[in-house]
Design an enzyme around this catalytic site. Structure first.
Site, PDB file in Angstrom:
ATOM      1  N   SER A  89     -40.333  36.438  23.002  1.00  0.00           N
ATOM      2  CA  SER A  89     -41.061  37.634  22.557  1.00  0.00           C
ATOM      3  C   SER A  89     -40.220  38.503  21.618  1.00  0.00           C
ATOM      4  O   SER A  89     -40.737  39.053  20.642  1.00  0.00           O
ATOM      5  CB  SER A  89     -41.536  38.453  23.760  1.00  0.00           C
ATOM      6  N   TRP A  90     -38.916  38.631  21.901  1.00  0.00           N
ATOM      7  CA  TRP A  90     -38.067  39.393  20.973  1.00  0.00           C
ATOM      8  C   TRP A  90     -37.955  38.656  19.641  1.00  0.00           C
ATOM      9  O   TRP A  90     -37.915  39.270  18.581  1.00  0.00           O
ATOM     10  CB  TRP A  90     -36.680  39.611  21.588  1.00  0.00           C
ATOM     11  N   ASP A 133     -26.035  27.261  26.166  1.00  0.00           N
ATOM     12  CA  ASP A 133     -25.375  28.419  26.752  1.00  0.00           C
ATOM     13  C   ASP A 133     -24.610  29.161  25.663  1.00  0.00           C
ATOM     14  O   ASP A 133     -23.596  28.661  25.162  1.00  0.00           O
ATOM     15  CB  ASP A 133     -24.433  27.959  27.862  1.00  0.00           C
ATOM     16  N   LYS A 198     -28.310  44.351  26.577  1.00  0.00           N
ATOM     17  CA  LYS A 198     -28.912  44.817  27.828  1.00  0.00           C
ATOM     18  C   LYS A 198     -27.861  44.798  28.929  1.00  0.00           C
ATOM     19  O   LYS A 198     -27.019  43.902  28.991  1.00  0.00           O
ATOM     20  CB  LYS A 198     -30.083  43.929  28.244  1.00  0.00           C
TER      21      LYS A 198
END
Length: 255
Positions: A89-90, A133, A198
């Site tokens: 979504s980002w 990763d 975040k």
């Protein structure tokens, strides 16, 4: 995708039309209490409905929309790195606002590179690295190769580790992710580039803020309105990267 509509105006309109009347989910028999609570919350969440209406993959898109509306960190022609991108979504928002899909005539075409430990569906206009990763040297080398000679204008990270239930360990893990993103951003960003990471509310935030402030002109704590009130998440928005010369200067002084 029209991401220009504001979240506040959306909520005002659908509330007026009584589209947010509380709904009771059906077929809850056999589900755990936490699962029932999640379903009930989803049905009552205006951002979930709006995401469906705007063909966004999940409600978290509105956190980035709010951040960008406020701080103007994405613009047509920008090169963007989206870390922890699944389900995408980002990336959708970044593609739209940088014109990475080339749909906005008269605007520069941007580029978006997205990576996540999970595999996720392609987003038109973005280069996807699924099942990788970000914190590994191999993944970062793949990103460098894909970027080629491009410098990054904005690095986004919505990454979070799997919760262990041990608060101190969880905090340490998410801070580790933030610093991994920061180190890569310092090496790959253009002057005046931006960074969003975040993290969860904890006592180490001030240290990370101070470290960001060594390399970026402006650092701000942000909790978007679309972030659920019972969530401990928040974002640090660092703007206007000072450049590699500033990094070298700080490194020399701290030796």
């Amino acid at each position: 995708m029209n991401t220009s509509i504001s979240t506040k105006s959306f909520i005002r309109v659908i509330s007026t039309q009584n589209c947010l009347a509380k709904q009771i989910p059906r077929n809850l028999k056999g589900r755990s209490k936490s699962s029932q609570e999640w379903l009930t919350r989803q049905l009552a969440d205006p951002y979930v409905e709006k995401a469906k209406m705007m063909n966004l993959r999940c409600r978290s898109a509105f956190k980035l929309i709010e951040i960008d509306d406020r701080f103007k960190i994405l613009k047509p022609g920008d090169t963007v790195l989206d870390c922890g991108a699944a389900p995408g979504s980002w990336t959708q928002v970044a593609v739209d606002r940088t014109n990475a899909n080339g749909t906005k005539e008269g605007n520069k075409k941007g580029a978006v590179f997205s990576i996540d430990l999970l595999h996720f569906h392609a987003v038109p206009g973005a280069t996807i690295f699924g099942g990788m990763d970000f914190t590994t040297a191999i993944a970062q080398q793949r990103l460098r190769e894909a970027l080629a000679d491009r410098q990054v204008n904005c690095v986004l990270s919505d990454m979070a580790p799997n919760a262990t239930g041990v608060r101190m360990l969880d905090q340490e893990n998410i801070m580790g992710l933030c610093y991994s993103v920061l180190r890569f951003a310092l090496a790959m960003s253009a002057i005046n580039a931006h960074l969003v990471v975040k993290l969860w509310a904890n006592g180490d935030i001030s240290k990370l803020e101070n470290d960001l402030g060594r390399f970026y002109e402006h650092v701000k704590r942000v909790k978007p309105e679309s972030s659920r009130s019972d969530s401990a998440e928040l974002f640090l928005v660092a703007r206007q990267y000072k450049g590699i010369d500033a990094v070298k200067e700080v490194t020399t002084k701290t030796r």
